[in-house]
Design a protein around this motif. Sequence first.
Motif, PDB file in Angstrom:
ATOM      1  N   TRP A 274       0.820  -1.213   0.000  1.00  0.00           N
ATOM      2  CA  TRP A 274       0.000   0.000   0.000  1.00  0.00           C
ATOM      3  C   TRP A 274       0.851   1.259   0.000  1.00  0.00           C
TER       4      TRP A 274
ATOM      5  N   VAL B 147      -1.993  -9.374  -4.999  1.00  0.00           N
ATOM      6  CA  VAL B 147      -1.809  -9.384  -3.549  1.00  0.00           C
ATOM      7  C   VAL B 147      -1.199  -8.047  -3.156  1.00  0.00           C
TER       8      VAL B 147
ATOM      9  N   GLY C  84      -0.287  -5.744   0.332  1.00  0.00           N
ATOM     10  CA  GLY C  84      -0.197  -5.791   1.785  1.00  0.00           C
ATOM     11  C   GLY C  84       0.408  -4.528   2.366  1.00  0.00           C
ATOM     12  N   PRO C  85       0.647  -4.510   3.669  1.00  0.00           N
ATOM     13  CA  PRO C  85       1.141  -3.309   4.359  1.00  0.00           C
ATOM     14  C   PRO C  85       2.647  -3.145   4.225  1.00  0.00           C
ATOM     15  N   TRP C  86       3.127  -3.130   2.977  1.00  0.00           N
ATOM     16  CA  TRP C  86       4.565  -3.152   2.724  1.00  0.00           C
ATOM     17  C   TRP C  86       5.012  -1.909   1.973  1.00  0.00           C
TER      18      TRP C  86
ATOM     19  N   ALA D 248       6.590 -12.072   1.160  1.00  0.00           N
ATOM     20  CA  ALA D 248       5.325 -12.318   0.475  1.00  0.00           C
ATOM     21  C   ALA D 248       5.550 -12.657  -0.991  1.00  0.00           C
TER      22      ALA D 248
ATOM     23  N   ARG E 214      -6.177 -10.590  -3.129  1.00  0.00           N
ATOM     24  CA  ARG E 214      -6.050 -10.708  -1.677  1.00  0.00           C
ATOM     25  C   ARG E 214      -5.468  -9.413  -1.148  1.00  0.00           C
ATOM     26  N   LEU E 215      -6.242  -8.728  -0.306  1.00  0.00           N
ATOM     27  CA  LEU E 215      -5.823  -7.446   0.241  1.00  0.00           C
ATOM     28  C   LEU E 215      -5.641  -7.568   1.739  1.00  0.00           C
ATOM     29  N   HIS E 216      -4.578  -6.966   2.238  1.00  0.00           N
ATOM     30  CA  HIS E 216      -4.366  -6.873   3.666  1.00  0.00           C
ATOM     31  C   HIS E 216      -4.886  -5.508   4.111  1.00  0.00           C
TER      32      HIS E 216
ATOM     33  N   GLY F 248      -5.138  -2.671   6.771  1.00  0.00           N
ATOM     34  CA  GLY F 248      -4.281  -2.151   7.845  1.00  0.00           C
ATOM     35  C   GLY F 248      -4.764  -2.023   9.292  1.00  0.00           C
TER      36      GLY F 248
ATOM     37  N   HIS G  60      -7.572   0.394   4.456  1.00  0.00           N
ATOM     38  CA  HIS G  60      -7.264   0.840   5.816  1.00  0.00           C
ATOM     39  C   HIS G  60      -8.516   0.836   6.676  1.00  0.00           C
TER      40      HIS G  60
END
Length: 532
Positions: free
Chosen positions: A261, A286, A288-290, A300, A330-332, A334, A465
């Motif tokens: 993100w 995919v 993620g919070p990276w 990942a 696939r979403l992470h 936050g 988020h």
Amino acid sequence: MLDRLAAGLAAAALRLPPARTRRVTVTRDIALRVRDGVILRTDHYAPDLPAAPTVLIRTPYGRAGPMRLLCRLAAEQGFHVVIQSCRGTGGSGGEFQPFVHERDDGLDTLDWLRRQRWWTGAFGMFGASYQGFVQWALAADAGPQLRAMVAVATASTTRDSTYAGESFALDTVLTWAELLQAQTVPWLARQWELKRGQPRLAAALAHLPLIEADRVATGVTVPFFQEWLRHHTPQADYWRSRVFDDRLHLVGAPVAMVSGWHDIFLPAQLRDYTALRATGARPRLVVGPWTHGSPGLFVAALREGLRWLDTHLSDEGAGEAAHPADAAVRLHVGGALSPADPVPSPPDGFWYDPADPTPSLGGPLLVAQRAGPFDNRPVEARPDVLTWTSEPLTAAIEVVGPVRAEIHLRSELTYLDVFVRLCDVDARGRSWNVCDGLVRLDPQRFPADGTGAVVVPVEMWPTAHRFAPGHRLRLQVSGGAHPRYARNPGTGEPLGAAVTLRRGFREIMHDPDHPSAVVLPVVHSASQASPS
């Protein structure tokens, strides 16, 4: 022996599938000659397995260190791994010119692969950042033998990321130029520079004119840095042969995309995903919070990438059922906040001085240690940053997708930047950046109306988020974010040559005739009245 031990420890720590073989033969510094006679240095990791498919990695970042470990891990999973240094890097001949030779060099490398006795007729590609750009350069012409791609923190075009909002991503471009040049200096000298905090790079980021910044940072003139300063307009022909987004419809291989993100290329990568879906393809995404280059992104990417390659390349993987985590996206994780009609109100104003530019803090940057969420209170305390903050939320709000703002302003200058940032203010008052965006204004692209007002649409970074109960939403508006973006001198001088800095006052309007707003893609929220 040490490489084998390191790979075993890494595979256990990363929770990778059991190795299919531990017997890997490595041939280094193969001299692969391409069509114009240039030698590209190439390493081959050969697993002791029959009929193993091939994974190609082309990189300007060298073939040692972490890349050596990655290649061995992939080879132990059952792939011939071929890693090649792009021309002008890592011992390869020729001159490194970003994006110029990657299609032809990639095709010549593929032709070489087809002549190897261990070639099975199927290959995939893997890589992050520039290693992903080279995949897109080759993908449309690789033919049906290209069975899979793993594109990590990358995109098919970098033009829009380089000139986000038609500004100039100074921190990213100059830091990358310095990183590439640092590969040519002795290891100890590089470690000493890093230990000192890279004072030459810091001085270069603050230097004017920008046409001298590369020499300040590296001691030499960097040709592509100079070219990118010159060819910065949207109409520049320079970029037409250096972007590959116009050929996405010709890519037949399944693509896995991994990003963060707070990655510098996220908006462009999501555009690639949308474009592929429009062709009928089913890429995997995919996010993620990276940040760019962060350890979490590497882990990942390795897990996702090896599983994707196994599924689409190996005979064993091709027959397996889909992994339960293999959803298309696939979403992470936050809003728009409840809409409220604006009421008559005076504008809020501030001065922006490019001689003391509003600093950038966190967000999408090339260097992982400086990127991502940071407490923004030091920046928000400055007089050149305006903020608007909601009441504490009584229920959680989840925001997933593209974020945009529309800012109505008046300015005594016609050349200026508008930087907008959304933050999450926690119960302790810390203001964590969630996403942001910048637009560069000039009188041709953004003419004022009869009252002197200009409407500025700001496309901000997409996000996923969750704003927790008790937290508040905060919006920042300022005149820049330096050195992430090159400061706007306020004069309209050319990007690379500007040295005159002009201070100017501007007003942000939010009345019924000028409804400045931020629009958030809320996917879940409890019913709650919230200020706009």
